[in-house]
Design a protein around this motif. Sequence first.
Motif, PDB file in Angstrom:
ATOM      1  N   ILE A   1      42.766  51.406  34.653  1.00 26.96           N
ATOM      2  CA  ILE A   1      41.493  51.819  34.891  1.00 26.96           C
ATOM      3  C   ILE A   1      41.469  50.334  35.009  1.00 26.96           C
ATOM      4  O   ILE A   1      41.097  49.815  34.041  1.00 26.96           O
ATOM      5  CB  ILE A   1      40.798  53.013  34.884  1.00 26.96           C
ATOM      6  N   ASN A   2      40.382  49.400  36.244  1.00 24.99           N
ATOM      7  CA  ASN A   2      39.751  47.985  35.808  1.00 24.99           C
ATOM      8  C   ASN A   2      37.963  48.943  35.846  1.00 24.99           C
ATOM      9  O   ASN A   2      37.678  49.675  36.178  1.00 24.99           O
ATOM     10  CB  ASN A   2      39.965  47.007  36.783  1.00 24.99           C
ATOM     11  N   ASN A   3      37.197  48.649  34.132  1.00 27.33           N
ATOM     12  CA  ASN A   3      36.317  48.548  34.068  1.00 27.33           C
ATOM     13  C   ASN A   3      35.494  47.630  33.627  1.00 27.33           C
ATOM     14  O   ASN A   3      34.070  47.860  34.789  1.00 27.33           O
ATOM     15  CB  ASN A   3      36.626  49.068  32.546  1.00 27.33           C
ATOM     16  N   ASP A   4      35.743  46.688  34.536  1.00 24.75           N
ATOM     17  CA  ASP A   4      35.475  44.954  34.098  1.00 24.75           C
ATOM     18  C   ASP A   4      35.490  44.324  35.365  1.00 24.75           C
ATOM     19  O   ASP A   4      36.886  43.969  34.993  1.00 24.75           O
ATOM     20  CB  ASP A   4      35.242  44.327  32.634  1.00 24.75           C
ATOM     21  N   ILE A   5      34.624  43.943  36.262  1.00 35.59           N
ATOM     22  CA  ILE A   5      35.297  43.099  37.292  1.00 35.59           C
ATOM     23  C   ILE A   5      36.045  41.415  36.604  1.00 35.59           C
ATOM     24  O   ILE A   5      36.725  41.508  37.807  1.00 35.59           O
ATOM     25  CB  ILE A   5      34.022  42.730  38.265  1.00 35.59           C
ATOM     26  N   ALA A   6      35.643  41.556  35.854  1.00 42.32           N
ATOM     27  CA  ALA A   6      36.206  39.719  35.784  1.00 42.32           C
ATOM     28  C   ALA A   6      38.175  40.384  35.488  1.00 42.32           C
ATOM     29  O   ALA A   6      38.706  39.345  35.097  1.00 42.32           O
ATOM     30  CB  ALA A   6      35.312  39.230  33.776  1.00 42.32           C
ATOM     31  N   TYR A   7      38.465  41.398  34.987  1.00 40.38           N
ATOM     32  CA  TYR A   7      39.884  41.454  34.979  1.00 40.38           C
ATOM     33  C   TYR A   7      40.123  42.264  35.946  1.00 40.38           C
ATOM     34  O   TYR A   7      41.344  42.341  36.147  1.00 40.38           O
ATOM     35  CB  TYR A   7      39.855  42.700  33.517  1.00 40.38           C
ATOM     36  N   SER A   8      39.490  42.153  37.314  1.00 39.46           N
ATOM     37  CA  SER A   8      40.191  43.056  38.268  1.00 39.46           C
ATOM     38  C   SER A   8      41.220  42.047  39.098  1.00 39.46           C
ATOM     39  O   SER A   8      42.443  42.394  39.369  1.00 39.46           O
ATOM     40  CB  SER A   8      39.087  43.025  39.449  1.00 39.46           C
TER      41      SER A   8
ATOM     42  N   ARG B   1      39.137  51.339  40.431  1.00 41.87           N
ATOM     43  CA  ARG B   1      37.995  51.513  40.066  1.00 41.87           C
ATOM     44  C   ARG B   1      38.039  52.317  38.357  1.00 41.87           C
ATOM     45  O   ARG B   1      37.878  53.738  38.987  1.00 41.87           O
ATOM     46  CB  ARG B   1      36.741  51.433  40.358  1.00 41.87           C
ATOM     47  N   GLY B   2      36.927  51.872  37.360  1.00 45.10           N
ATOM     48  CA  GLY B   2      36.794  52.526  36.648  1.00 45.10           C
ATOM     49  C   GLY B   2      35.041  53.341  36.894  1.00 45.10           C
ATOM     50  O   GLY B   2      34.943  52.706  37.474  1.00 45.10           O
ATOM     51  N   GLU B   3      34.828  53.853  35.680  1.00 48.38           N
ATOM     52  CA  GLU B   3      33.121  54.260  36.687  1.00 48.38           C
ATOM     53  C   GLU B   3      32.427  53.518  36.164  1.00 48.38           C
ATOM     54  O   GLU B   3      31.440  53.116  37.349  1.00 48.38           O
ATOM     55  CB  GLU B   3      33.470  55.695  34.902  1.00 48.38           C
ATOM     56  N   LYS B   4      32.405  52.446  35.265  1.00 47.11           N
ATOM     57  CA  LYS B   4      31.421  51.685  35.881  1.00 47.11           C
ATOM     58  C   LYS B   4      31.089  50.433  37.140  1.00 47.11           C
ATOM     59  O   LYS B   4      29.914  50.468  38.170  1.00 47.11           O
ATOM     60  CB  LYS B   4      30.624  50.707  34.690  1.00 47.11           C
ATOM     61  N   ILE B   5      32.301  50.368  37.452  1.00 42.36           N
ATOM     62  CA  ILE B   5      32.317  49.455  38.212  1.00 42.36           C
ATOM     63  C   ILE B   5      32.208  50.082  39.562  1.00 42.36           C
ATOM     64  O   ILE B   5      31.668  49.774  40.641  1.00 42.36           O
ATOM     65  CB  ILE B   5      33.695  48.927  38.737  1.00 42.36           C
TER      66      ILE B   5
END
Length: 446
Positions: free
Chosen positions: A324-331, A343-347
Amino acid sequence: MQVIIAGAGKVGYNIAKHLMHNNSVTIIDQNEYAIQNIHENLDVLGICGNIENPHTYLGINPQIDLFIAVTDSDEVNLLSSLIIDNIATVKRKIIRLKNNFFASEQVKGKLNINDTIVPSFEAAQPFKYLIDFPHAHNAKAFAYTKALLVSIRLKDDFTPRMISTFIGELNGELAVAGMERKKQFFVPKPVETMLPNDLVYFLAFPSAILSLRSLVCESSEPSSPIKNCVIFGADSLGVEIAKVFLKKGIDVQIMDKNIELCRKANIELKNKATVLKTTYDADHIVNKTRFDTDMFIAATKNDEYNITKCIEAKQKGIKKIIGINNDIAYSSLMRNLNIEVVRGEKINAYYSILERIQSNNTFIQKKFCGGEGSVLMRKIDATSSLIGEKLPLPDKVDDRGHFIILRDNDIYEYRLIPTFQQDDVIVAFTKESDYEIVAKWLQQNS
């Protein structure tokens, strides 16, 4: 547009950043540091004040085109939605929620809310398709068609060939929406060559998605149905993913080091899944679970932790691994490590809200590849003036994307269809940087 955003956290900040170029944006939060950060970095008006206090809104423009509430509290978001209607005339309201109960049509009707976003629920939906198509990395569905957008990594020994040639092998039942190669995303034309290890985004109907496995995937990719799954992370998203799997009859085991989250997950899942308190030991997954693991999902809110655990699970021989990816910078990093990313919740909240803003009854769009690509769709309904006509495709637009038409269960290159028919769906694939030009072309005469 006149836009008011309640909540200056990550989601509110990024929405304001996206909208500030062509709109008049005001963002409200009682966190002084958050508002100071807004003033220093964004060209928007920041108001430091209590979102639940009507006096905070005094002095704002009485005519508001869009009100967005994205604090971490359902109660605050709903109350702010109620307050704003007594302060100004609002054309459209979009509210982020955690509890699906408040997203009901009855609540929306009473509070005059146009759209609600429940990020944990929406972020779990791709797993419905990843169960059916385990060779896909991610999947997105659309309102206008049964075709799905799926991402698939081409195998090491894939024989390079032109996209148009490859599509011909599958009788034209798919289109290529985008490709990521050596950390670079682009939208290819049919003459582009597909190469080994490319991450390819296909728009395809279910039968074609199944056929893709033998043509493009490694032999080690899961071929048998997913029967069981281990989820690391018992927070709201982990629970929603578990619900999706349980409805499909799949055995689920959830693990978390937080005993309170484990208790809550067990209650919400009504003891239908095995919930364990653990320190996230990858050896525990392989050696001590009550079943062999078909799928592993790292669903915590920490991307670095998710990356680490996905790598450990891969080393232990689990075939289907998702982070799960929460921070766009890590995508991009996660994809480059060949970790399947959802995608995680915030994204999800950020992109879902942007997608709602930029969509209407006949036009929708969705982001993909970490927001670098966009799929735009326009349906030709019974009232459309374009039936029997066709939008000319000028070179300045054609150069910025790839264009197709969905008709029934068939996919056609845009240039091959002389005129539109009722229920045709015009589809444009484009880079996010070219979105506005392509969207303006697609929405003309609407």
